[in-house]
Design an enzyme around this catalytic site. Structure first.
Site, PDB file in Angstrom:
ATOM      1  N   ARG A 130       2.931  11.108  -9.044  1.00 41.05           N
ATOM      2  CA  ARG A 130       2.456  11.264 -10.429  1.00 41.05           C
ATOM      3  C   ARG A 130       1.393  12.347 -10.529  1.00 41.05           C
ATOM      4  NH1 ARG A 130       3.160   5.650 -11.185  1.00 41.05           N
ATOM      5  NH2 ARG A 130       1.055   5.068 -10.585  1.00 41.05           N
ATOM      6  N   CYS A 175       3.115 -12.109  -1.354  1.00 38.41           N
ATOM      7  CA  CYS A 175       2.307 -13.287  -1.678  1.00 38.41           C
ATOM      8  C   CYS A 175       3.105 -14.287  -2.509  1.00 38.41           C
ATOM      9  CB  CYS A 175       1.056 -12.882  -2.447  1.00 38.41           C
ATOM     10  SG  CYS A 175       0.044 -11.692  -1.576  1.00 38.41           S
ATOM     11  N   SER A 206       8.966  -2.912  -1.188  1.00 35.68           N
ATOM     12  CA  SER A 206       8.142  -3.050  -2.398  1.00 35.68           C
ATOM     13  C   SER A 206       8.274  -4.426  -3.039  1.00 35.68           C
ATOM     14  CB  SER A 206       8.528  -1.970  -3.411  1.00 35.68           C
ATOM     15  OG  SER A 206       7.580  -1.909  -4.457  1.00 35.68           O
ATOM     16  N   ALA A 261       0.823  -1.215   0.000  1.00 37.50           N
ATOM     17  CA  ALA A 261       0.000   0.000   0.000  1.00 37.50           C
ATOM     18  C   ALA A 261       0.854   1.259   0.000  1.00 37.50           C
ATOM     19  CB  ALA A 261      -0.939  -0.011   1.213  1.00 37.50           C
TER      20      ALA A 261
END
Lengths: 574, 574
Positions: free
Chosen positions: B23, B44, B40, B13
């Site tokens: 951005r 999983c 980052s 997140a």
């Protein structure tokens, strides 16, 4: 005995309705009539029967527990009477009776009904050209023809096949003939791309390339003008407006038309396109008469316009709703979005809702997001590139349609099935942003491809991303001199950019890797329009955002990047 | 410079929000802080790294274009500053500053923010039992541990692994250890079935059987009481309340808890379960502070209750919404239904929404439809049985949840993804009846498995189908004398019924094939309750409908039929 229910047509919608009525009303006298002797079969399985994936036609007519669905089956197992080889000739609505003829004996009789269901299906289009009656020329609309086609091929009598029509059935038959039988296959489509009403040209072009890569000669914008034959009355070839193709077999898959003569002659409302008009209860303009399946038209739940979608899935749903209503349960069938999926060699292609072309024709301020991400976690070994096209309305932000092209498997299906119910409910881009797609690396990405497609749509809608039209890009690459004010900006690695620089020159193809742009952007020309190129389009978008912020506003993103371009029929790739 | 944005936590997140803000607002000063040096990464993917499907941990930290997402990457490519190996110690909300400590140098500093995002993730549950600090005992919550686990295994130091916890991570780790490394694997789950909050027991039992068939020893209703070690401080085994398991490695996958100490100490609202409370904009009780990912709880969009769903997919969505709001775009994250999918050897299992158990606990008048159809056209060679459980509310007819178990592939995913948005919008059984699932024989059936599940639910809701509870059926089969008034009615072929008749006797297991019932039903005893059995449940339902109509009302359908029973852990099958 309860009410008399007569069902005309016993392939998909008809049998579904008949057995549903009988289950709901034990005392109903349900009669199923068909002009054929083969009934209740999986017509969509015909290409797989011809290919040999399905070895015996009986499997297409059998239940999952291997019982053949014939007259005896419907009688014994379902309590539904059947009359096969029996054609319905006329409906006497006043007397509530159908006049039928036994095609074997010629005997006619009148059969009374309380409720009548027309499930008369569709007729294949026979092109108005010479030679359609030659031996070896087939439409692909029933099991008899499927058997005859497979029989001829299996006997070694066919070396070359020409398929007329680049719709789903034509393509599936082309694959069947090529893949298992190794025949020489040509496919001719009158329009400018395959699956013309189902996908936009980019998706169709990827499909065409894949067919060609698998040995199918695909000829677009070619109309069949004559089927050629020999003195024995056998087909020898197909002439188009551009060439003559040798063929021992010609398959006409030029679409279907609703079979509605019976309804029209009985004075029921029939649309201009020939489809029987029904309400949400599948009821025709005569309240005692219902219709379902390929012979009706439905409401397109995206546009509100009428939709002719002759699909087995819809036929079954409509049959069940018709059965409910006949038995007194007021179920409704609201319409559809034409959810579609097909296999083509090692790929699958699917769609739902409106294409960009259809959306613009319907008056929408339509645009697309074209993406080419990994179909699962990019670190998972079975991952593969997949392309999605999301069609949306810029004004209302409503999503209008989705198309996908990727490897064979259920991945595209997973997104089409997810989008379809949302398309029906008028969902917006923001709704698609947050659809909760299940994630685990062997299946998907943490940001699912469908969410990612919506993100791009949102960025386009909000003016944060400006994409170049793919056709315009391809035109430029064909003739770079046409836009002397353009430069390609390749933000991939230097190694990836190199062959392109060699091919197009350092003056035209600029290389500035993604992670160096923030430091080196001032090396870029300010007086040119930069077409930003990467593999999937996402780095290009980020660079566009950055360049906007440092006052380089003349940029365009190549949407979907080289992943898209490599899948199209282009000849200039280094 | 624009606003100062500080993000604490840089796994999913956090980075998503940070780059989104940058951005959207070029002039924002965005700082990403993490206590780890690995940031980052795809957490999983850890089981697939351990299994070897992913060969290098770098792949889990890389982009799809093979750039490692490290500090340099965020700085150069994204314009986001990062501080790794840096722990946030306290938030001074008045001064709008975070006190952080560099874990290498010990240096502390205060960092001011205009907007703060807490993406602090979750902590693995460490069981309060002796031995958790032994060498060879691991939680599975970060990349360092993953590397250490794989390293030990690869060096041949592990022969036997005990996994504590039958949730997704425990099962995936069990598979990783068994499938690729061939280790002896035991899995211990405290509750009565695997994936306890995600699926109901039938689905879990199918999964447990599949794990056992693949060599994983699954022990249910067993609590770990002690981890055993040798004098060198290395693990030697796991003791439960029922047995002692030898093990060279113990993996603790007993769930996670939101990491919210920082928030709590700063006086932000935190739930009883320890999750940070946020609104639809991912804003905490302090408007300048946002939170996203595993550290928050969300709204369950089916029940309206709170849901702790620590899933990578949701973390990314929440991160994007938090980023939008920090940058001034009022995006909303409404909540979720916990869409879930996982691979287990050759099968996949998925779910969305409420389980039957959860639905009943939440006060719904909940029931299920359990089906076991072919996952694609039954005549298509790759077809396979798949089991679905649709949870619905009998009173409102609202669909509450969907679970599926079937072969590995994207087929279950396709139905979970289709159901999820409908579950969010309160769709009814009738809405599910008509979802337009794409159909073609290589992908699906004309009546899609999801539509079929809804049809069965409708028939149950309307009293047209009465099913026996599977547990009750299994209890009876274990002790047929318990219900002397019951008989099994097998409507499959005589050949299929025969072994069961031989096993249970003609007095107890009656055989009357489906297509002979209409003629011979009077042979059936009228004074017994007939439990009707077939392979998928659909023939049984039809026969129940018929018997109702001829005054044999005491019948029960075995839902899903023998397809379900064969997939469960039963020992009495002939």
């Amino acid at each position: 005995m309860g009410q008399k229910v007569v069902v005309i047509g016993a392939v998909a919608a008809g049998p579904k309705a008949a057995v549903r009525v009988k289950r709901l009303q034990a005392d109903a006298d349900v009669l199923l009539i068909d002009q054929d002797n083969y009934i209740s079969y999986g017509g969509c399985g015909i290409p797989y029967y011809v290919s040999g994936d399905v070895s015996d036609e009986k499997e297409l007519r059998s239940t999952s527990f291997h019982m053949v669905r014939d007259e005896r089956y419907f009688e014994k197992a379902k309590g539904v009477r059947t009359m096969t080889m029996t054609r319905a000739l006329a409906i006497d609505r006043k007397a509530r009776a159908v006049l039928v003829e036994n095609l074997v004996t010629g005997r006619q009789q009148s059969i009374e009904y309380d409720k009548l269901l027309l499930a008369t299906g569709s007729d294949p289009v026979i092109l108005p050209i010479p030679g359609t009656d030659l031996q070896g020329v087939f439409t692909v609309n029933d099991l008899h023809k499927a058997i005859a086609i497979k029989d001829l091929i299996a006997k070694g009598k066919v070396g070359k096949v020409a398929v007329i029509g680049g719709g789903a059935i034509g393509i599936e038959m082309a694959e069947a003939c090529k893949d298992l039988w190794g025949l020489e296959v040509s496919l001719v489509e009158f329009k400018s791309h395959l699956l013309p009403n189902l996908v936009d040209w980019e998706m169709a072009d990827m499909l065409a390339k894949h067919l060609r890569d698998n040995g199918v000669a695909v000829h677009l914008e070619e109309g069949a003008t004559e089927i050629l034959g020999n003195d024995d009355g056998w087909v020898t070839g197909l002439r188009t407006n551009k060439r003559t193709i040798e063929a021992d077999m010609v398959l006409m898959a030029a679409g279907v038309r609703p079979r509605s003569q019976l309804a029209r002659e009985a004075g029921l409302n029939v649309s201009q396109g020939g489809a029987i008009v029904v309400n949400e209860h599948m009821q025709t303009s005569d309240p005692s008469i219902y219709a379902a399946g390929d012979c009706v038209e439905i409401t397109n739940l995206v546009s509100g316009l009428k939709l002719f979608a002759p699909l087995g899935s819809l036929a079954n749903k409509q049959g069940r709703v018709a059965g409910d209503n006949i038995a007194g349960i007021p179920s409704v069938f609201k319409g559809g979005v034409g959810s579609f999926i097909m296999k083509a060699f090692e790929t699958s292609i699917g769609s739902a809702g409106l294409t960009l072309a259809a959306a613009r024709a319907a008056g929408y301020d339509a645009a697309v997001s074209l993406t080419s991400p990994s179909d699962r976690a990019h670190f998972f070994p079975t991952q593969s590139v997949v392309c999605y096209l999301l069609v949306f309305d810029r004004r209302t932000r409503k999503v209008l349609g989705l198309q996908g092209f990727g490897p064979m498997g259920d991945g595209i299906l997973a997104r089409i099935n997810s989008a379809a119910p949302l398309l029906c409910s008028g969902a917006t881009i923001e709704d698609f942003n947050t659809i909760e797609m299940a994630y685990s690396p062997p299946f998907s990405s943490a940001i699912d491809v469908l969410n990612a497609a919506a993100y791009v749509a949102e960025n386009i809608c909000d003016g944060r991303m400006r994409a170049i039209d793919i056709r315009e890009y391809l035109g430029y690459m064909h003739d770079p001199d046409s836009r002397p004010d353009w430069r390609l900006l390749d933000v991939r690695s230097v190694r990836e950019a190199e062959p392109f620089i060699n091919a197009f020159g350092t003056g035209r193809w600029l290389s500035l890797p993604y992670d160096e742009v923030r430091e080196r952007y001032q090396e870029l020309p300010r007086d040119k329009t930069l077409v930003i190129v990467c593999n999937a389009g996402s780095r290009s978008y980020e660079i566009q955002r950055f360049l906007d912020q440092v006052d380089y506003p003349n940029t365009l993103v190549l949407p979907g990047g080289m992943n898209v371009i490599r899948r199209l029929n282009v000849d200039w790739l280094p």
